[in-house]
Design an enzyme around this catalytic site. Sequence first.
Site, PDB file in Angstrom:
ATOM      1  N   CYS A 269      54.771 -17.556 -16.788  1.00 15.21           N
ATOM      2  CA  CYS A 269      56.064 -16.536 -17.412  1.00 15.21           C
ATOM      3  C   CYS A 269      55.853 -15.553 -18.224  1.00 15.21           C
ATOM      4  CB  CYS A 269      56.631 -17.664 -18.148  1.00 15.21           C
ATOM      5  SG  CYS A 269      58.040 -17.323 -18.758  1.00 15.21           S
TER       6      CYS A 269
ATOM      7  N   CYS B  27      58.314  -9.890 -14.772  1.00 20.46           N
ATOM      8  CA  CYS B  27      58.742 -11.254 -14.916  1.00 20.46           C
ATOM      9  C   CYS B  27      58.322 -11.822 -13.414  1.00 20.46           C
ATOM     10  CB  CYS B  27      60.469 -11.352 -14.830  1.00 20.46           C
ATOM     11  SG  CYS B  27      61.069 -12.922 -14.655  1.00 20.46           S
TER      12      CYS B  27
END
Length: 259
Positions: A74, A183
Amino acid sequence: MINENAIGLFDSGIGGTSIWKEIHLLLPNENTIYLADSKNAPYGFKSKEEIIDLSYKNTEVLLNYDCKLIVVACNTATTNAIKELRAKYDVPFIGIEPAIKPAANLSKTDIIGILATKGTLTSELFHEKLLSYPNVKIIEQIGHGLVQLIENGAIDSVEMTELLESYLNPMIEQNIDYLVLGCSHYPYLIPQIKKILPSHIKIIDSGEAVAKQTRNVLNQYNLLNTGNKKSSHFFYTNTNPDVLKEILKDTKNIIQKDF
């Protein structure tokens, strides 16, 4: 050495499975455990303190499974919490950051775009990285709403197309030649993005680089699994598992569990 302990991965939902796929492709012998913290997605609009606390929680779940290495799959958690994680725990950590370096080095126009969460683009670590590229114009765009749509299984929706067009068209107009996906959810949008971008604009994400770094660190710590057993993979989600099952079509061990 046969080290059968699993590689642990966590993300604010299903996005980090794009990283998992690259790691599994490069290291098919390795067992893995993946946490999809979809209940708390997206991390991108949470405070730094909240992101650190969630990262601690996820790490401790993975350590309870005796994971030998943890991949913070992440961008937001990496850019806000990786320093704290490395200071608190003895296990090796692999972080994931927007792949600005290859885009900046390869760009012919010296103008690149980055699509990422607010949590990544406003982080101290991200801004430290930007200082390394003073001669490159970097157009930043927060991907408002993209993670939520992906988590809801709406990748191919009209709403997704409209959002992507509103984010990407201004970058196209400013003559970017590389788009960095900042992302781990966003690689699942590449087919949609390619319909919008002109063919000369290249898309870069971090998945392959993270997989190679994972292999390097396993080698460095003598943690590679050199056994011949078929590897096992478990995916835990703390919300409805249907979207995870759709993303990982051929995977059996998808388990809904509170964590």
